[in-house]
Design an enzyme around this catalytic site. Structure first.
Site, PDB file in Angstrom:
ATOM      1  N   LYS A  22       0.840  -1.215   0.000  1.00 26.73           N
ATOM      2  CA  LYS A  22       0.000   0.000   0.000  1.00 26.73           C
ATOM      3  C   LYS A  22       0.872   1.261   0.000  1.00 26.73           C
ATOM      4  CE  LYS A  22      -1.631   1.569   4.095  1.00 26.73           C
ATOM      5  NZ  LYS A  22      -1.267   2.984   4.341  1.00 26.73           N
ATOM      6  N   ASN A  23       1.890   1.270   0.840  1.00 28.61           N
ATOM      7  CA  ASN A  23       2.685   2.486   0.989  1.00 28.61           C
ATOM      8  C   ASN A  23       3.596   2.747  -0.205  1.00 28.61           C
ATOM      9  OD1 ASN A  23       1.472   2.943   3.391  1.00 28.61           O
ATOM     10  ND2 ASN A  23       3.272   2.503   4.675  1.00 28.61           N
ATOM     11  N   ARG A 102      -3.833  10.678   5.016  1.00 29.02           N
ATOM     12  CA  ARG A 102      -2.733  11.641   4.999  1.00 29.02           C
ATOM     13  C   ARG A 102      -1.900  11.582   3.725  1.00 29.02           C
ATOM     14  NH1 ARG A 102      -0.225  14.195   8.711  1.00 29.02           N
ATOM     15  NH2 ARG A 102       1.689  13.679   7.647  1.00 29.02           N
ATOM     16  N   CYS A 126      -3.614  12.743  13.344  1.00 28.35           N
ATOM     17  CA  CYS A 126      -4.219  11.431  13.197  1.00 28.35           C
ATOM     18  C   CYS A 126      -3.989  10.696  14.507  1.00 28.35           C
ATOM     19  CB  CYS A 126      -3.619  10.671  12.027  1.00 28.35           C
ATOM     20  SG  CYS A 126      -1.955  10.158  12.306  1.00 28.35           S
ATOM     21  N   ARG A 131       1.891  14.592  13.337  1.00 27.26           N
ATOM     22  CA  ARG A 131       2.315  14.369  11.959  1.00 27.26           C
ATOM     23  C   ARG A 131       2.239  15.611  11.069  1.00 27.26           C
ATOM     24  NH1 ARG A 131       0.170   8.498  10.095  1.00 27.26           N
ATOM     25  NH2 ARG A 131       1.906   8.624   8.675  1.00 27.26           N
ATOM     26  N   PRO A 132       3.132  16.564  11.284  1.00 24.81           N
ATOM     27  CA  PRO A 132       3.126  17.766  10.442  1.00 24.81           C
ATOM     28  C   PRO A 132       3.632  17.474   9.020  1.00 24.81           C
ATOM     29  CG  PRO A 132       4.981  17.795  11.951  1.00 24.81           C
ATOM     30  CD  PRO A 132       4.191  16.570  12.277  1.00 24.81           C
ATOM     31  N   VAL A 133       3.489  18.480   8.127  1.00 33.12           N
ATOM     32  CA  VAL A 133       4.020  18.324   6.765  1.00 33.12           C
ATOM     33  C   VAL A 133       5.070  19.396   6.470  1.00 33.12           C
ATOM     34  CG1 VAL A 133       2.058  17.117   5.730  1.00 33.12           C
ATOM     35  CG2 VAL A 133       2.044  19.611   5.812  1.00 33.12           C
ATOM     36  N   ASP A 134       5.657  19.954   7.548  1.00 31.17           N
ATOM     37  CA  ASP A 134       6.614  21.055   7.357  1.00 31.17           C
ATOM     38  C   ASP A 134       7.787  20.679   6.454  1.00 31.17           C
ATOM     39  OD1 ASP A 134       7.145  19.323   9.560  1.00 31.17           O
ATOM     40  OD2 ASP A 134       8.737  20.660  10.244  1.00 31.17           O
ATOM     41  N   LEU A 135       8.217  19.421   6.514  1.00 31.15           N
ATOM     42  CA  LEU A 135       9.378  19.037   5.698  1.00 31.15           C
ATOM     43  C   LEU A 135       9.018  18.976   4.208  1.00 31.15           C
ATOM     44  CD1 LEU A 135      10.837  16.228   8.007  1.00 31.15           C
ATOM     45  CD2 LEU A 135      11.567  18.618   7.835  1.00 31.15           C
ATOM     46  N   ASP A 316       5.763   0.563  11.669  1.00 32.22           N
ATOM     47  CA  ASP A 316       4.527  -0.099  11.230  1.00 32.22           C
ATOM     48  C   ASP A 316       4.460  -1.570  11.651  1.00 32.22           C
ATOM     49  OD1 ASP A 316       3.674   2.260  10.163  1.00 32.22           O
ATOM     50  OD2 ASP A 316       3.884   1.678   8.062  1.00 32.22           O
ATOM     51  N   ILE A 338       9.598   6.958  16.220  1.00 27.41           N
ATOM     52  CA  ILE A 338       9.119   7.669  15.022  1.00 27.41           C
ATOM     53  C   ILE A 338       7.877   8.505  15.316  1.00 27.41           C
ATOM     54  CG2 ILE A 338       8.407   7.427  12.596  1.00 27.41           C
ATOM     55  CD1 ILE A 338      11.208   6.378  13.009  1.00 27.41           C
ATOM     56  N   ARG A 408      -8.251  -0.505   5.354  1.00 27.85           N
ATOM     57  CA  ARG A 408      -7.394   0.485   4.688  1.00 27.85           C
ATOM     58  C   ARG A 408      -6.088  -0.162   4.232  1.00 27.85           C
ATOM     59  NH1 ARG A 408      -5.658   4.815   8.196  1.00 27.85           N
ATOM     60  NH2 ARG A 408      -4.446   5.077   6.312  1.00 27.85           N
TER      61      ARG A 408
HETATM   62  C1  UD1 Z   1       5.024   6.745   6.077  1.00 17.30           C
HETATM   63  C2  UD1 Z   1       4.094   5.554   6.004  1.00 17.30           C
HETATM   64  C3  UD1 Z   1       3.677   5.127   7.403  1.00 17.30           C
HETATM   65  C4  UD1 Z   1       4.920   4.879   8.271  1.00 17.30           C
HETATM   66  C5  UD1 Z   1       5.841   6.086   8.234  1.00 17.30           C
HETATM   67  C6  UD1 Z   1       7.168   5.846   8.960  1.00 17.30           C
HETATM   68  C7  UD1 Z   1       2.972   5.906   3.886  1.00 17.30           C
HETATM   69  C8  UD1 Z   1       1.711   6.222   3.167  1.00 17.30           C
HETATM   70  N1  UD1 Z   1       2.928   5.923   5.229  1.00 17.30           N
HETATM   71  O1  UD1 Z   1       4.274   7.814   6.645  1.00 17.30           O
HETATM   72  O2  UD1 Z   1       2.913   3.931   7.284  1.00 17.30           O
HETATM   73  O3  UD1 Z   1       4.498   4.653   9.594  1.00 17.30           O
HETATM   74  O4  UD1 Z   1       6.168   6.422   6.865  1.00 17.30           O
HETATM   75  O5  UD1 Z   1       7.809   4.737   8.426  1.00 17.30           O
HETATM   76  O6  UD1 Z   1       3.983   5.615   3.287  1.00 17.30           O
HETATM   77  N2  UD1 Z   1       7.506  14.514  10.113  1.00 17.30           N
HETATM   78  C9  UD1 Z   1       7.649  15.849  10.383  1.00 17.30           C
HETATM   79  N3  UD1 Z   1       7.447  16.743   9.361  1.00 17.30           N
HETATM   80  C10 UD1 Z   1       7.101  16.342   8.108  1.00 17.30           C
HETATM   81  C11 UD1 Z   1       6.968  14.952   7.846  1.00 17.30           C
HETATM   82  C12 UD1 Z   1       7.173  14.070   8.876  1.00 17.30           C
HETATM   83  O7  UD1 Z   1       7.952  16.252  11.501  1.00 17.30           O
HETATM   84  O8  UD1 Z   1       6.944  17.202   7.233  1.00 17.30           O
HETATM   85  C13 UD1 Z   1       7.699  13.532  11.200  1.00 17.30           C
HETATM   86  C14 UD1 Z   1       6.463  12.728  11.511  1.00 17.30           C
HETATM   87  O9  UD1 Z   1       5.589  13.396  12.404  1.00 17.30           O
HETATM   88  C15 UD1 Z   1       7.059  11.476  12.109  1.00 17.30           C
HETATM   89  C16 UD1 Z   1       8.366  11.308  11.320  1.00 17.30           C
HETATM   90  O10 UD1 Z   1       8.638  12.577  10.751  1.00 17.30           O
HETATM   91  O11 UD1 Z   1       7.362  11.682  13.454  1.00 17.30           O
HETATM   92  C17 UD1 Z   1       8.321  10.277  10.222  1.00 17.30           C
HETATM   93  O12 UD1 Z   1       7.207  10.502   9.395  1.00 17.30           O
HETATM   94  P1  UD1 Z   1       7.200  10.143   7.846  1.00 17.30           P
HETATM   95  O13 UD1 Z   1       8.364   9.277   7.529  1.00 17.30           O
HETATM   96  O14 UD1 Z   1       7.016  11.403   7.064  1.00 17.30           O
HETATM   97  O15 UD1 Z   1       5.880   9.292   7.739  1.00 17.30           O
HETATM   98  P2  UD1 Z   1       4.826   9.302   6.576  1.00 17.30           P
HETATM   99  O16 UD1 Z   1       5.472   9.521   5.258  1.00 17.30           O
HETATM  100  O17 UD1 Z   1       3.672  10.180   6.966  1.00 17.30           O
END
Ligand code: UD1
Length: 429
Positions: A22-23, A102, A126, A131-135, A316, A338, A408
């Site tokens: 899925k991912n 997300r 969630c 889980r921000p998207v700042d990066l 996961d 994580i 899902r």
């Molecule tokens: C993906 C997987 C999810 C898995 C996760 C970690 C998909 C669809 N989902 O989620 O199943 O649990 O990887 O292996 O592939 N973070 C920030 N800022 C950002 C982005 C992330 O601070 O902009 C933080 C997150 O809150 C978290 C960490 O970085 O603590 C890792 O998150 P990330 O690797 O981005 O996870 P996802 O891509 O959302």
């Protein structure tokens, strides 16, 4: 809302086909926005999240169609789908679709790169953390996009197109690496991603982008170099086998002290999980069609784990592994690095007799052989499957509510487990 009922205590014996990840599938589908030609993806799993992404893409103007099924694997077949984004009809990803999943935010990079503009709802929190998207946003800004956050939406624009840049992530993010990879493939010049996520799903996306005409070096490493192209073309790509589904069913074999062959498992993506299972006393062997996982009653012992970015132990798999550790001799310390709130399964496992104490980001599990069936509630995807696994091992009846979480990410879970002798059924409501 459907529930799942399990009568536990049966050692599972048989084989289970592993589907596409899925991912990996979700970013691959988003990559179809990068070209006006057809992207054909095979080995797609049939899951609620895949339908959500398909709906989102359709409203961006992607024409999509089922194009058959892959060769059967033990009675199950992956799907083949065509995605054709000849014209982008809308550059907006609305709240209603994004809030459901997300990973919808993965359309941001491709839309800005191709159309120079995008409006994507902020995904919000969630169950497992903020889980921000700042990066994701930082990377696009470094590539020249102007970003504004207002009214719950990300407004991104790059009227003259994106420019290659050096993007150094302060922490590893799978989604941010994927968004940047896709955006960089259509950017002007070279992008270097430092501290890139090395997850197999990221590599699968990179390989597909290469098949679409992108130039990417360093696939599978922490530094990715992407030479952007003015346009990409159509391609065909098979989604990599799901390592988390594989790991979850490996735990099903171990927790019931059974023996299951996981057909089509990719052992090269499972190293950390395999190592931990072996240390716990689980036996792993190469079988004629896949990985054979087996365990005997008194052989399993507690092992400590810490979740980390790949190639470390995956977050996961943490909940599933905790369920297993609740049934072995000795103690296990499980540390989650994580996500900040990923022990939602603990109180539910405790209702089934698991002895777990949480201290901050660590949990101590004291194993015992006395899990008993109970009524429990699913809270997120991997937490839900950990309850199913505990239910398979527990004495008596377990019912799990809110199983839409499972749908899902696990295709035909009950059928696959029942095929190995599990007494499991879905109660439709
Ligand atoms: C993906 C997987 C999810 C898995 C996760 C970690 C998909 C669809 N989902 O989620 O199943 O649990 O990887 O292996 O592939 N973070 C920030 N800022 C950002 C982005 C992330 O601070 O902009 C933080 C997150 O809150 C978290 C960490 O970085 O603590 C890792 O998150 P990330 O690797 O981005 O996870 P996802 O891509 O959302």
């Amino acid at each position: 809302m459907d529930r799942i009922r399990i009568l536990g205590g049966v050692p599972l014996e048989g084989s289970i086909p592993i589907g596409g990840a899925k991912n990996a599938a979700l970013p691959l589908m988003a990559a179809s926005l990068l070209t006006s030609e057809t992207l054909t993806l095979s080995n797609l799993p049939h899951l609620a999240d895949i339908s959500t992404m398909a709906n989102l893409l359709a409203q961006h103007g992607v024409m999509l169609g089922l194009n058959g099924v892959d060769a059967q694997q033990g009675g199950f077949a992956g799907r083949v789908m065509d995605f054709r984004a000849e014209k982008i009809a809308s550059t907006e990803a609305p709240y209603d679709l994004v809030r459901r999943m997300r990973a919808s935010v993965l359309v941001l990079g491709p839309l800005v790169a191709r159309e120079g503009v995008a409006k994507v709802s902020l995904p919000g929190g969630c169950a497992i953390g903020t889980r921000p998207v700042d990066l994701h946003l930082m990377a696009l800004e470094q590539m020249g996009a102007e970003i504004e956050l207002k009214e719950g939406y990300i407004y991104a624009k790059a009227p003259k197109g994106l420019k290659g840049a050096r993007v150094a992530f302060p922490m590893v993010s799978v989604g941010a690496t994927e968004n940047t990879l896709m955006a960089a493939s259509l950017a002007d010049g070279e992008t270097v991603i430092v501290n890139a996520a090395r997850e197999p799903e990221v590599s699968d996306l990179a390989q597909c982008l290469v098949a679409m005409g992108a130039e990417i070096e360093g696939i599978g490493t922490g530094t990715l170099r992407i030479k952007g192209k003015p346009s990409l073309h159509g391609a065909q790509h098979a989604v990599v086998a799901d390592r988390i589904e594989t790991g979850s069913f490996a735990v099903a074999a171990a927790i019931t002290r059974g023996r299951i062959e996981l057909i089509g498992a990719r052992r090269d993506t499972l190293e950390a999980v395999e190592k931990v299972l072996i240390n716990a006393g689980v036996v792993l062997e190469d079988g004629p069609k896949g990985l054979i996982v087996s365990a005997r009653e008194n052989d399993l012992v507690g092992v400590d784990i810490m979740t980390e970015p790949y190639p470390g132990f995956p977050t996961d798999m943490q909940a599933q592994f905790m369920a297993l550790m609740a049934t072995v001799k000795g103690a296990s310390m499980i540390t989650e690095t994580i996500f900040e709130n990923r022990f939602m399964h603990v109180p539910e496992l405790a209702r089934m007799g698991a002895k777990v104490n949480v201290h901050g980001s660590s949990a101590i599990v004291r194993g015992s052989s006395n899990l008993s069936g109970a009524q429990v509630m699913a809270t997120d995807l991997r937490a839900s499957v950990s309850l199913v696994l505990a239910g398979l091992a527990a004495k008596g009846e377990t019912t799990i509510s809110r199983v839409y979480h499972l749908d899902r990410g696990y295709e035909r879970l009950e059928e696959k487990l029942a095929g190995c002798g599990a007494r499991i059924e879905r109660l439709k409501e």
